[in-house]
Design an enzyme around this catalytic site. Structure first.
Site, PDB file in Angstrom:
ATOM      1  N   LYS A   1      -5.858  -1.588  -7.724  1.00  0.00           N
ATOM      2  CA  LYS A   1      -6.135  -3.018  -7.560  1.00  0.00           C
ATOM      3  C   LYS A   1      -6.929  -3.516  -8.755  1.00  0.00           C
ATOM      4  O   LYS A   1      -8.052  -3.085  -9.003  1.00  0.00           O
ATOM      5  CB  LYS A   1      -6.911  -3.264  -6.261  1.00  0.00           C
ATOM      6  CG  LYS A   1      -7.197  -4.728  -5.982  1.00  0.00           C
ATOM      7  CD  LYS A   1      -7.920  -4.887  -4.648  1.00  0.00           C
ATOM      8  CE  LYS A   1      -8.227  -6.341  -4.347  1.00  0.00           C
ATOM      9  NZ  LYS A   1      -8.956  -6.489  -3.061  1.00  0.00           N
TER      10      LYS A   1
ATOM     11  N   LYS B   1      -1.638  -3.811  -6.901  1.00  0.00           N
ATOM     12  CA  LYS B   1      -1.942  -5.244  -6.784  1.00  0.00           C
ATOM     13  C   LYS B   1      -2.640  -5.716  -8.045  1.00  0.00           C
ATOM     14  O   LYS B   1      -3.619  -5.081  -8.463  1.00  0.00           O
ATOM     15  CB  LYS B   1      -2.831  -5.470  -5.551  1.00  0.00           C
ATOM     16  CG  LYS B   1      -3.226  -6.916  -5.312  1.00  0.00           C
ATOM     17  CD  LYS B   1      -4.149  -7.041  -4.110  1.00  0.00           C
ATOM     18  CE  LYS B   1      -4.508  -8.499  -3.858  1.00  0.00           C
ATOM     19  NZ  LYS B   1      -5.456  -8.658  -2.733  1.00  0.00           N
TER      20      LYS B   1
END
Length: 327
Positions: free
Chosen positions: A196, A249
């Protein structure tokens, strides 16, 4: 001209039937995970101004949305909660009657076959907006792990099928796995936000989830967008600690990372098609600059081609409809 030597690649593109025969990558409804924002209160269905078509739902309005998701054949939702009150430790995240827990119970009672994924973080529930506990201007790593594990256990007790921790504290997967196992939820999988990045593409999500940090930023715990090799370290440690899925992400600017993770690890890979990616397409479509359907399907197909097995996307309902039209 008869002496020219070249390959006739166009032979396999000559008709729709021919192109379908040699198609390499497919997008299916079963690939989709739909994010839903649930908010405490009554009679609320509030559109997120930076994300046209995305709403915050109070529990009394959530049922109709879930009915539509199931009718469209979308197999899973991921829940984000907006509490009425916040505090320094994010109590609403792990309270047995927190908004995510109550939404989970409602969904599982209404449609037990629908997979409920619970986003496991503190940022939406803390008054400072960070994903862990704080001391001054420092985000505390180890002190946060117990609260994250408590949140995961509370979500599992409420009926969540999958726990999806997004906080990026070191050791969060092992802490949550231990907490779930000790509480008797050893069969509940962890869909880790393993890779992330500290991305500028998250802006509209902060409108939707009311989770912007009140000071500083998240660069001390989310990854530097410049770094590729760091993704291998993050993914590998989460696997060792007990992750069952790996999320990358954002997706659109990190397709190379999705492919790296897919090539090097055997767990299912999840691409998160984040709020900023959604908002850009929506804004361009509203202005008539692009054909929304074609651009969305091409974008998500690119994520599948890069190596994702599943896609978390705010486009999920539209995509499910479009895929049904193509049958």
């Amino acid at each position: 001209m008869t002496q020219l030597q070249f390959q006739r690649h166009r032979r396999l593109r000559s008709s729709a039937a021919m192109r379908a025969m040699v198609k390499e990558t497919y997008l299916h409804k079963e690939d989709l995970i739909y994010p839903i924002f649930v908010i405490e209160g009554e009679n609320i269905k509030k559109e997120v101004h930076s994300m046209p078509g995305v709403f915050q739902f109070s529990l009394d309005n959530l049922g109709a949305e879930i009915d539509e998701v199931v009718a469209l054949g979308i197999p899973a939702v991921i829940l984000f909660g907006l509490p009425a009150e916040k505090d320094a430790v994010g109590t609403g995240a792990f309270h047995d009657h927190g908004i995510v827990q109550e939404a989970t119970r409602l969904i599982k009672a209404q449609h037990p076959e629908l997979l409920v994924i619970a986003d496991t973080c503190l940022c939406e529930f803390t008054d400072h907006g960070h994903c862990g506990l704080i001391e001054g201007d420092q985000i505390l790593n180890d002190s946060s792990l117990d609260y994250l594990a408590r949140t995961a256990v509370s979500q599992a007790k409420a009926g969540a099928d999958i726990i999806a921790p997004s906080n990026m504290m070191d050791g969060f997967v092992t802490a949550i796995r231990a907490g779930l196992d000790e509480a008797g939820f050893e069969n509940v999988p962890i869909m880790s936000y393993a890779v992330k990045y500290a991305s500028s593409y998250y802006g509209p999500f902060r409108d939707a989830a009311d989770g912007a940090p009140q000071f500083g930023d998240r660069k001390s715990y989310q990854m530097d967008p410049s770094n590729r090799m760091e993704a291998f370290r993050e993914a590998e440690s989460d696997i060792v600690e007990g992750a069952d899925f790996l999320i990358v992400k954002p997706a659109l600017s990190y397709l190379d990372i999705i492919r790296d993770v897919k090539n090097n690890f055997t767990l299912p890979i999840v691409a998160y098609n984040v709020s900023g990616e959604y908002a850009m397409i929506k804004a361009a479509a509203i202005n008539g600059w692009i054909e929304e359907k074609k651009v969305v399907l091409e974008t998500l197909l690119g994520m599948k081609r890069a190596g994702s097995d599943l896609i978390i996307t705010y486009h999920a309902k539209d995509v499910a409809r479009w895929l049904e039209e193509k049958k």
